[in-house]
Write a protein that holds these residues in place. Structure first.
Motif, short mmCIF file in Angstrom:
data_model
loop_
_atom_site.label_atom_id
_atom_site.label_comp_id
_atom_site.label_asym_id
_atom_site.label_seq_id
_atom_site.Cartn_x
_atom_site.Cartn_y
_atom_site.Cartn_z
N ILE A 1 0.84 -1.21 0.00
CA ILE A 1 0.00 0.00 0.00
C ILE A 1 0.87 1.25 0.00
O ILE A 1 0.68 2.18 -0.81
N GLU A 2 1.84 1.29 0.89
CA GLU A 2 2.72 2.46 0.99
C GLU A 2 3.47 2.69 -0.31
O GLU A 2 3.60 3.83 -0.77
N ALA A 3 3.97 1.62 -0.92
CA ALA A 3 4.74 1.76 -2.16
C ALA A 3 3.86 2.27 -3.31
O ALA A 3 4.27 3.13 -4.08
N LEU A 4 2.65 1.75 -3.43
CA LEU A 4 1.76 2.17 -4.51
C LEU A 4 1.30 3.62 -4.33
O LEU A 4 1.24 4.38 -5.30
N ILE A 5 1.00 4.00 -3.11
CA ILE A 5 0.59 5.39 -2.85
C ILE A 5 1.73 6.34 -3.21
O ILE A 5 1.53 7.38 -3.84
N SER A 6 2.96 5.96 -2.83
CA SER A 6 4.12 6.80 -3.11
C SER A 6 4.43 6.87 -4.60
O SER A 6 4.67 7.94 -5.15
N GLU A 7 4.41 5.73 -5.28
CA GLU A 7 4.82 5.68 -6.69
C GLU A 7 3.76 6.23 -7.63
O GLU A 7 4.09 6.90 -8.62
N TYR A 8 2.48 5.96 -7.33
CA TYR A 8 1.42 6.36 -8.26
C TYR A 8 0.67 7.61 -7.80
O TYR A 8 -0.29 8.03 -8.45
N HIS A 9 1.09 8.19 -6.68
CA HIS A 9 0.54 9.46 -6.20
C HIS A 9 -0.98 9.41 -6.07
O HIS A 9 -1.70 10.31 -6.52
N VAL A 10 -1.46 8.33 -5.48
CA VAL A 10 -2.89 8.16 -5.24
C VAL A 10 -3.18 8.32 -3.75
O VAL A 10 -2.29 8.15 -2.91
N SER A 11 -4.41 8.65 -3.45
CA SER A 11 -4.78 8.81 -2.04
C SER A 11 -5.23 7.49 -1.43
O SER A 11 -5.38 7.39 -0.21
N SER A 12 -5.45 6.49 -2.26
CA SER A 12 -6.00 5.23 -1.77
C SER A 12 -5.60 4.09 -2.68
O SER A 12 -5.31 4.29 -3.87
N PRO B 1 -4.03 0.69 -7.59
CA PRO B 1 -3.75 2.05 -7.12
C PRO B 1 -4.82 3.04 -7.59
O PRO B 1 -4.62 3.79 -8.55
N ALA B 2 -5.97 3.00 -6.94
CA ALA B 2 -7.09 3.86 -7.31
C ALA B 2 -8.11 3.90 -6.18
O ALA B 2 -8.22 2.94 -5.41
N VAL B 3 -8.84 4.98 -6.11
CA VAL B 3 -9.93 5.12 -5.16
C VAL B 3 -11.20 4.57 -5.80
O VAL B 3 -11.58 4.98 -6.89
N CYS B 4 -11.84 3.63 -5.14
CA CYS B 4 -13.09 3.07 -5.64
C CYS B 4 -14.10 2.95 -4.51
O CYS B 4 -13.73 2.61 -3.39
N GLU B 5 -15.34 3.21 -4.83
CA GLU B 5 -16.43 3.00 -3.88
C GLU B 5 -17.31 1.91 -4.46
O GLU B 5 -18.05 2.12 -5.42
N VAL B 6 -17.22 0.72 -3.91
CA VAL B 6 -17.91 -0.42 -4.50
C VAL B 6 -18.84 -1.15 -3.53
O VAL B 6 -19.59 -2.03 -3.95
N SER B 7 -18.83 -0.78 -2.27
CA SER B 7 -19.59 -1.53 -1.27
C SER B 7 -21.08 -1.57 -1.57
O SER B 7 -21.73 -2.62 -1.43
N MET B 8 -21.64 -0.45 -1.95
CA MET B 8 -23.07 -0.41 -2.22
C MET B 8 -23.45 -1.38 -3.33
O MET B 8 -24.46 -2.10 -3.24
N LYS B 9 -22.66 -1.39 -4.40
CA LYS B 9 -22.91 -2.29 -5.52
C LYS B 9 -22.84 -3.75 -5.08
O LYS B 9 -23.74 -4.56 -5.40
N ILE B 10 -21.80 -4.13 -4.34
CA ILE B 10 -21.62 -5.52 -3.92
C ILE B 10 -22.75 -5.94 -2.98
O ILE B 10 -23.32 -7.03 -3.11
N ARG B 11 -23.08 -5.08 -2.03
CA ARG B 11 -24.13 -5.42 -1.07
C ARG B 11 -25.48 -5.56 -1.77
O ARG B 11 -26.31 -6.40 -1.40
N LYS B 12 -25.73 -4.75 -2.79
CA LYS B 12 -26.97 -4.85 -3.55
C LYS B 12 -27.02 -6.17 -4.32
O LYS B 12 -28.06 -6.82 -4.39
N ASP B 13 -25.88 -6.56 -4.92
CA ASP B 13 -25.84 -7.79 -5.71
C ASP B 13 -26.06 -9.03 -4.86
O ASP B 13 -26.55 -10.05 -5.36
N PHE B 14 -25.66 -8.98 -3.59
CA PHE B 14 -25.77 -10.15 -2.71
C PHE B 14 -26.47 -9.75 -1.41
O PHE B 14 -25.93 -9.93 -0.31
N ALA B 15 -27.67 -9.26 -1.55
CA ALA B 15 -28.40 -8.70 -0.40
C ALA B 15 -28.71 -9.75 0.67
O ALA B 15 -28.89 -9.41 1.83
#
Length: 205
Positions: free
Chosen positions: A73-84, A106-120
């Motif tokens: 995580i630390e290496a990817l944040i440092s190398e790719y200049h991402v916040s998450s 190395p990207a910010v994604c919000e996926v919880s709502m989608k996954i929880r909806k698919d497998f309610a």
């Protein structure tokens, strides 16, 4: 070791003069994966021991995974200049290679709502570590999906137990769609020329 499993053989990560292994020790490989969803930096952490999912690893290896996870995580944040960094694993379900492997994007994604909806109907838990996941898996002995949207100290990972049916590469598809790159969801169908370029850049960086 399983002689029929590609992740058990380092040669699989070195086919066609495409050297994808970034690091290894006695217990793990870290590779640049085929089918880069982002513009490079998409990695897999793979235990050398042939196990079906990370939850099945022994306590010692799970503690090592927790430590290695933070360094990746630390290496990817440092190398790719991402916040998450997005992290996920198909715990036996949705795998195209039946050998445990953790995805790092190395990207910010919000996926919880989608996954929880698919497998309610599936039970949802939270865990703060891979070590804790191992204890939960041994107690429940059920397939799972594990992910988290954002990386920060103390953030808990979401664990969805016994989801079904789970399409092959389900979490890859979810993350690719969240990033606006659905055409890169299936690693088997990505453009091999552009993907090779991204893999080589990832290894170099």
């Amino acid at each position: 070791m399983n002689n029929k499993c590609p992740f058990c053989d380092k040669a699989y990560f070195e086919e066609h003069f495409l050297w994808r292994c970034l690091w290894e020790n006695d217990d793990f490989f870290l590779i640049a994966t085929l089918g880069q969803i982002t513009d490079g930096g998409y990695l897999l952490l793979i235990p050398k021991q042939h196990i079906a999912c990370v939850g099945a690893a022994n306590k010692e290896d799970l503690e090592k995974i927790d430590s290695i996870h933070e360094k990746i995580i630390e290496a990817l944040i440092s190398e790719y200049h991402v916040s998450s960094v997005s992290v996920f694993e198909h715990g036996i379900v949705g795998q195209t290679v039946e050998h445990a492997h953790i995805h790092f994007i190395p990207a910010v994604c919000e996926v919880s709502m989608k996954i929880r909806k698919d497998f309610a109907q599936s039970m949802l838990d939270e865990t703060y570590s891979w070590n804790r996941l191992g204890s939960m898996y041994k107690a429940k002995n059920r397939p799972y999906l594990i992910w988290h949207d954002r990386h920060q100290i103390g953030l808990e990972k979401m664990v969805l137990w016994n989801p079904h049916p789970v399409p092959a590469q389900y979490l890859r598809i979810v993350y690719a769609e969240a990033l606006g790159r659905p055409e890169r969801a299936n690693w088997k169908n990505v453009n091999p020329v552009s993907d090779r370029k991204l893999i080589l850049e990832t290894v170099a960086r």
